[in-house]
Design a protein around this motif. Structure first.
Motif, short mmCIF file in Angstrom:
data_model
loop_
_atom_site.label_atom_id
_atom_site.label_comp_id
_atom_site.label_asym_id
_atom_site.label_seq_id
_atom_site.Cartn_x
_atom_site.Cartn_y
_atom_site.Cartn_z
N ASP A 275 39.78 35.88 34.21
CA ASP A 275 38.90 35.40 33.15
C ASP A 275 38.61 36.47 32.11
O ASP A 275 37.94 36.21 31.11
CB ASP A 275 37.59 34.85 33.72
N ASP A 276 39.09 37.71 32.32
CA ASP A 276 38.92 38.77 31.33
C ASP A 276 40.08 39.76 31.46
O ASP A 276 40.02 40.70 32.26
CB ASP A 276 37.59 39.49 31.52
N GLU A 277 41.11 39.55 30.66
CA GLU A 277 42.30 40.41 30.77
C GLU A 277 42.11 41.76 30.10
O GLU A 277 43.01 42.59 30.14
CB GLU A 277 43.51 39.67 30.18
N ASN B 114 42.25 36.81 50.80
CA ASN B 114 41.99 37.85 51.81
C ASN B 114 40.88 38.79 51.38
O ASN B 114 40.25 39.45 52.19
CB ASN B 114 43.27 38.65 52.09
N ILE B 115 40.61 38.85 50.07
CA ILE B 115 39.54 39.70 49.53
C ILE B 115 38.75 38.87 48.52
O ILE B 115 39.34 38.24 47.63
CB ILE B 115 40.10 40.95 48.83
N THR B 116 37.43 38.86 48.65
CA THR B 116 36.60 38.12 47.70
C THR B 116 35.83 39.03 46.75
O THR B 116 35.35 38.57 45.72
CB THR B 116 35.59 37.23 48.44
N GLU B 117 35.71 40.30 47.10
CA GLU B 117 35.09 41.29 46.22
C GLU B 117 35.90 42.57 46.29
O GLU B 117 36.29 43.01 47.37
CB GLU B 117 33.64 41.58 46.62
N LEU B 118 36.17 43.17 45.14
CA LEU B 118 37.00 44.37 45.09
C LEU B 118 36.46 45.31 44.03
O LEU B 118 36.06 44.88 42.94
CB LEU B 118 38.45 43.99 44.76
N ALA C 272 35.69 41.22 36.26
CA ALA C 272 36.56 40.06 36.00
C ALA C 272 36.67 39.23 37.26
O ALA C 272 36.57 39.75 38.38
CB ALA C 272 37.94 40.51 35.55
N GLU C 273 36.86 37.93 37.07
CA GLU C 273 37.09 37.03 38.19
C GLU C 273 38.56 36.64 38.23
O GLU C 273 39.11 36.15 37.24
CB GLU C 273 36.21 35.78 38.09
N ILE C 274 39.19 36.90 39.36
CA ILE C 274 40.58 36.51 39.57
C ILE C 274 40.59 35.22 40.37
O ILE C 274 40.03 35.16 41.47
CB ILE C 274 41.36 37.61 40.33
N THR C 275 41.19 34.19 39.80
CA THR C 275 41.19 32.88 40.43
C THR C 275 42.59 32.48 40.85
O THR C 275 43.55 32.63 40.08
CB THR C 275 40.64 31.81 39.47
N VAL C 276 42.71 31.98 42.08
CA VAL C 276 43.95 31.40 42.55
C VAL C 276 43.76 29.89 42.62
O VAL C 276 42.72 29.40 43.09
CB VAL C 276 44.38 31.97 43.92
N ALA D 121 40.07 29.51 44.71
CA ALA D 121 39.31 30.58 45.37
C ALA D 121 39.22 31.73 44.38
O ALA D 121 40.10 31.90 43.53
CB ALA D 121 39.98 31.02 46.67
N VAL D 122 38.15 32.52 44.48
CA VAL D 122 37.87 33.54 43.48
C VAL D 122 37.63 34.90 44.13
O VAL D 122 36.96 34.99 45.18
CB VAL D 122 36.65 33.16 42.62
#
Length: 320
Positions: A69-71, A31-35, A90-94, A103-104
């Motif tokens: 990818d970066d906790e 639902n969100i691709t940039e935050l 950071a990139e959150i990947t599902v 999706a990222v």
């Protein structure tokens, strides 16, 4: 001939029991691709939950996993809740369990120019008591302060302190209209038009979608709005708030009063409210706020002609 056109195989397929075939996952989206989140916007959105949409909607196995990818910047749990850890990107990947579709969402976390605190949603009585129904009339109240219930259905961030001259100059290209100079002093001698320009420029600087749109200029960019008016202007008065915008704006009257009243028992129903949300609720004295301390407000000591009694400045606290 007709049958041959619709059935290339002259043999009927084997009978398949309804519901026995697996429907594979074809894709997934977020639902969100940039935050963009801020470390000094506290108490609320130091976290954000992402929603994964798995396709087709009737896929047999719609389970997903989440990863960051970066906790050291942001973590994500099994429900897609992203939590701020530190500044950076950071990139959150599902990832779908079936088929490994991904999706990222790119998360950017840094420090805002403006400190904000989270005000949770809730209900309160707006206005001031008029002395009826067992209440104590608030001194100097206006006739349009009729009490009525207001519910804020969504929480919101609000500035902790007045915008300083240093913050204003940083956003407004060095402009400083104030008469009482000092970087840490509140900016003053600005009108409402200056305020909406400041809000939109700050939003754009911090990568947020601007809240204010002026139809005459068909733009949310203050650079397209021409010179800031110093008197009432019909084009600027027609400004609109963009639905769904993530940027800064001025609080509504209800949002401001709800926040200013602070927290107290039975806030949703209490009608015998006090003028202030600090101290014992009846006084505003030097040291409690930025105001002319030689004219304190004391609701318990008002002369018949409404002249204020001057008192020695004191600091009060309210024990809860």
């Amino acid at each position: 001939m007709f049958l041959a056109n619709i059935c290339a195989n002259p043999f009927f397929p084997e009978k398949v029991e309804k519901g026995s075939a697996n429907i594979a996952v074809s894709s997934v989206s977020l639902n969100i691709t940039e935050l963009r989140l801020f470390t000094n916007h506290t108490g609320g959105l130091n976290s954000k939950t992402l929603t994964a949409n798995v396709f087709p909607v009737n896929a047999t196995n719609k389970s997903v996993s989440w990863s960051s990818d970066d906790e050291e910047v942001a973590t994500v749990d099994a429900a897609g809740k992203v939590t701020i850890v530190g500044e950076g990107t950071a990139e959150i990947t599902v990832t779908t369990i079936d088929g490994g579709k991904t999706a990222v969402c790119t998360i950017t976390i840094d420090e805002s120019l403006i400190d904000m605190v989270w005000i949770p949603a809730g209900t309160f009585m707006i206005g001031s008591p008029d002395g009826t129904g067992g209440t104590t009339a608030e001194p100097n109240r206006n006739s349009n302060e009729t009490q009525h219930e207001v519910t804020l259905t969504k929480g919101y961030y609000m500035r902790v302190y007045p915008v300083t001259q240093a913050q204003y100059k940083a956003v407004m290209s060095g402009e400083d209209p104030g008469n009482f100079k000092g970087d840490n002093r509140p900016v003053e001698t600005v009108n409402w038009y200056h305020a909406i320009v400041f809000c939109n420029r700050l939003s754009m600087t911090e990568g947020l979608s601007p809240a204010y749109y002026i139809p005459h200029f068909d733009s949310t960019d203050p650079d397209d709005w021409e010179t800031i008016p110093l008197s009432s202007n019909a084009n600027w008065n027609a400004v609109q708030v963009v639905a769904g915008s993530t940027g800064y704006r001025l609080p509504t009257e209800a949002q401001w009063e709800y926040a200013a009243r602070g927290d107290y028992p039975d806030k949703a129903t209490e009608v015998n409210t006090k003028p202030f949300g600090i101290g014992d609720g009846t006084k505003m004295l030097s040291g409690m706020a930025n105001f002319w301390g030689t004219n304190p407000y004391d609701a318990t000591e008002i002369l018949p002609d409404n002249t204020m009694i001057q008192q020695e400045p004191v600091l009060l606290e309210r024990q809860m």
